[in-house]
Write a protein that holds these residues in place. Structure first.
Motif, PDB file in Angstrom:
ATOM      1  N   CYS A 106      32.060  44.849  42.132  1.00 42.03           N
ATOM      2  CA  CYS A 106      31.618  43.749  42.999  1.00 42.03           C
ATOM      3  C   CYS A 106      31.247  44.245  44.391  1.00 42.03           C
ATOM      4  CB  CYS A 106      32.674  42.656  43.080  1.00 42.03           C
ATOM      5  SG  CYS A 106      34.178  43.109  43.964  1.00 42.03           S
ATOM      6  N   ARG A 107      31.852  45.349  44.843  1.00 45.58           N
ATOM      7  CA  ARG A 107      31.560  45.857  46.173  1.00 45.58           C
ATOM      8  C   ARG A 107      30.171  46.487  46.263  1.00 45.58           C
ATOM      9  NH1 ARG A 107      36.148  46.139  49.511  1.00 45.58           N
ATOM     10  NH2 ARG A 107      34.624  46.534  51.157  1.00 45.58           N
ATOM     11  N   ARG A 108      29.591  46.800  45.123  1.00 46.18           N
ATOM     12  CA  ARG A 108      28.251  47.406  45.109  1.00 46.18           C
ATOM     13  C   ARG A 108      27.149  46.368  45.283  1.00 46.18           C
ATOM     14  NH1 ARG A 108      28.691  50.854  39.487  1.00 46.18           N
ATOM     15  NH2 ARG A 108      30.722  51.853  39.861  1.00 46.18           N
ATOM     16  N   LYS A 109      27.497  45.115  45.061  1.00 44.89           N
ATOM     17  CA  LYS A 109      26.478  44.064  45.046  1.00 44.89           C
ATOM     18  C   LYS A 109      26.687  43.119  46.232  1.00 44.89           C
ATOM     19  CE  LYS A 109      26.251  44.282  39.986  1.00 44.89           C
ATOM     20  NZ  LYS A 109      24.884  44.787  39.854  1.00 44.89           N
ATOM     21  N   PRO A 110      25.770  43.139  47.190  1.00 44.60           N
ATOM     22  CA  PRO A 110      25.900  42.248  48.362  1.00 44.60           C
ATOM     23  C   PRO A 110      25.991  40.779  47.944  1.00 44.60           C
ATOM     24  CG  PRO A 110      24.156  43.865  48.706  1.00 44.60           C
ATOM     25  CD  PRO A 110      24.564  43.975  47.256  1.00 44.60           C
ATOM     26  N   ASP A 111      26.895  40.051  48.553  1.00 45.11           N
ATOM     27  CA  ASP A 111      27.065  38.610  48.298  1.00 45.11           C
ATOM     28  C   ASP A 111      27.413  38.295  46.848  1.00 45.11           C
ATOM     29  OD1 ASP A 111      26.464  37.961  50.978  1.00 45.11           O
ATOM     30  OD2 ASP A 111      24.311  38.036  50.547  1.00 45.11           O
ATOM     31  N   PHE A 112      28.069  39.234  46.178  1.00 49.52           N
ATOM     32  CA  PHE A 112      28.418  39.008  44.768  1.00 49.52           C
ATOM     33  C   PHE A 112      29.227  37.737  44.587  1.00 49.52           C
ATOM     34  CE2 PHE A 112      31.627  39.332  41.419  1.00 49.52           C
ATOM     35  CZ  PHE A 112      30.828  39.485  40.298  1.00 49.52           C
ATOM     36  N   TRP A 113      30.320  37.594  45.349  1.00 51.32           N
ATOM     37  CA  TRP A 113      31.206  36.444  45.166  1.00 51.32           C
ATOM     38  C   TRP A 113      30.559  35.151  45.652  1.00 51.32           C
ATOM     39  CZ3 TRP A 113      34.741  36.933  41.783  1.00 51.32           C
ATOM     40  CH2 TRP A 113      35.376  38.175  41.583  1.00 51.32           C
ATOM     41  N   LYS A 114      29.791  35.230  46.701  1.00 54.97           N
ATOM     42  CA  LYS A 114      29.098  34.046  47.209  1.00 54.97           C
ATOM     43  C   LYS A 114      28.136  33.505  46.158  1.00 54.97           C
ATOM     44  CE  LYS A 114      26.122  32.439  50.984  1.00 54.97           C
ATOM     45  NZ  LYS A 114      25.403  32.840  52.225  1.00 54.97           N
ATOM     46  N   GLU A 115      27.360  34.397  45.579  1.00 54.96           N
ATOM     47  CA  GLU A 115      26.397  33.976  44.548  1.00 54.96           C
ATOM     48  C   GLU A 115      27.126  33.440  43.320  1.00 54.96           C
ATOM     49  OE1 GLU A 115      23.422  36.024  41.307  1.00 54.96           O
ATOM     50  OE2 GLU A 115      23.728  37.070  43.207  1.00 54.96           O
ATOM     51  N   LEU A 116      28.220  34.125  42.925  1.00 53.70           N
ATOM     52  CA  LEU A 116      28.966  33.692  41.740  1.00 53.70           C
ATOM     53  C   LEU A 116      29.515  32.282  41.922  1.00 53.70           C
ATOM     54  CD1 LEU A 116      31.437  35.773  39.654  1.00 53.70           C
ATOM     55  CD2 LEU A 116      32.241  33.631  40.632  1.00 53.70           C
ATOM     56  N   VAL A 117      30.125  32.006  43.072  1.00 50.64           N
ATOM     57  CA  VAL A 117      30.683  30.675  43.333  1.00 50.64           C
ATOM     58  C   VAL A 117      29.578  29.618  43.298  1.00 50.64           C
ATOM     59  CG1 VAL A 117      31.780  29.235  45.097  1.00 50.64           C
ATOM     60  CG2 VAL A 117      32.674  31.518  44.621  1.00 50.64           C
ATOM     61  N   GLU A 118      28.439  29.906  43.904  1.00 51.66           N
ATOM     62  CA  GLU A 118      27.331  28.948  43.943  1.00 51.66           C
ATOM     63  C   GLU A 118      26.783  28.673  42.550  1.00 51.66           C
ATOM     64  OE1 GLU A 118      24.523  30.603  46.658  1.00 51.66           O
ATOM     65  OE2 GLU A 118      25.630  29.957  48.448  1.00 51.66           O
TER      66      GLU A 118
END
Length: 218
Positions: free
Chosen positions: A100-112
Motif C-alpha cells: 500500500c505504501r507504493r501506491k499514492p492515496d491507496f487507502w483514500k481511493e479504497l475507502v471512496e
C-alpha cells in the motif's frame, strides 16, 4: 450499509491459515450474516483463497496501469452485487500491509470506492515482534530457495527484508489518515494473547470481526 473487513496480515502471522479456513467455511459464515467471497479476478486462479489480492494487484502486463485498473474494476463490480445480499464481507491479503505504501492515496481511493458501492471499511492487522518476523521470513527464504540464500547476519546487514515495514506505528499512522483510527483493529500475534473461547488465532480473529466460532466450522 455493508461492512467490509479487510485482513492485511502482516506477513508471517497466520494469514494463509485464516484465508484457507474462511474460504472453506463460507457457507457456515453466511449463517451469521458474513461471507468470504470467492472472487474471479486477479490471481484468483493461482491463489483462490486470497480474495483481497485484487485491491493491491501488480501487473506484469504490457499496459500495466490499465490492466491493474481493469482487475480492480472487476473486483469492485463483483463485490457490489454481493454487498446487496450480505451485510458483512471479509477480504484478505497480507501483501496489502507493505504494498500500500507504493501506491499514492491507496487507502483514500479504497475507502471512496467502497463507499460508492455502499460499504464501509474496517481493517484488521496482526503485529508480530519484529525480530521474530525477520527470523520467520529468513526461514521461509531458506525453504523456498535453499541454494544461494544469504545467511541471517548477511540479511540483517543488507536489510534484505526492507520491503516489509518494521516501524509498525508509522505504517498505522499512514493508514489512519484515510481510514480513521476507529476503523483499524490491531491485534498481537503472540501465544497467550489470543482472545475468544479457544484463545487461538481463529477465535481471536472471529471475535475481532463479530463472529462466533461454532462447532459447525470445519
Amino acid at each position: 450499509m455493508t461492512t467490509v473487513y479487510i485482513s492485511i496480515g502482516t506477513p508471517k502471522t497466520g494469514t494463509t491459515a485464516l484465508q484457507n479456513f474462511m474460504y472453506s467455511n463460507d457457507e457456515e459464515l453466511r449463517k451469521q450474516g458474513y461471507c468470504y467471497p470467492h472472487l474471479q479476478v486477479g490471481i484468483s486462479n493461482l491463489y483462490k483463497e486470497r480474495n483481497g489480492q485484487f485491491l493491491i494487484y501488480e501487473s506484469n502486463h504490457e499496459n500495466k496501469r490499465e490492466h491493474e485498473e481493469q482487475v480492480k474494476e472487476r473486483g469492485y463490480e463483483q463485490l457490489a452485487k454481493i454487498a446487496k445480499e450480505c451485510p458483512n464481507i471479509v477480504l484478505s491479503d497480507e501483501q496489502i500491509w507493505y504494498r500500500c505504501r507504493r501506491k499514492p492515496d491507496f487507502w483514500k481511493e479504497l475507502v471512496e470506492r467502497f463507499r460508492n458501492i455502499n460499504c464501509e471499511v474496517k481493517v484488521i492487522v496482526y503485529l508480530r515482534r519484529q525480530d521474530q518476523l525477520i527470523q520467520s521470513l529468513w526461514n521461509q527464504s531458506i525453504k523456498m530457495f535453499r541454494k544461494g540464500t544469504l545467511t541471517f547476519p548477511q540479511c540483517l546487514e543488507k536489510n534484505y527484508f526492507r520491503y516489509v515495514p518494521l516501524d509498525y506505528y508509522e505504517n498505522l499512522k499512514y493508514m489512519e489518515k484515510d481510514l480513521g483510527k476507529e476503523n483499524i483493529i490491531v491485534r498481537p500475534y503472540e501465544r497467550g494473547r489470543f482472545e475468544g473461547e479457544e484463545h487461538s488465532l481463529f477465535s481471536d480473529f472471529f471475535q475481532s470481526v463479530g463472529l462466533t466460532l461454532t462447532d459447525g466450522f470445519e
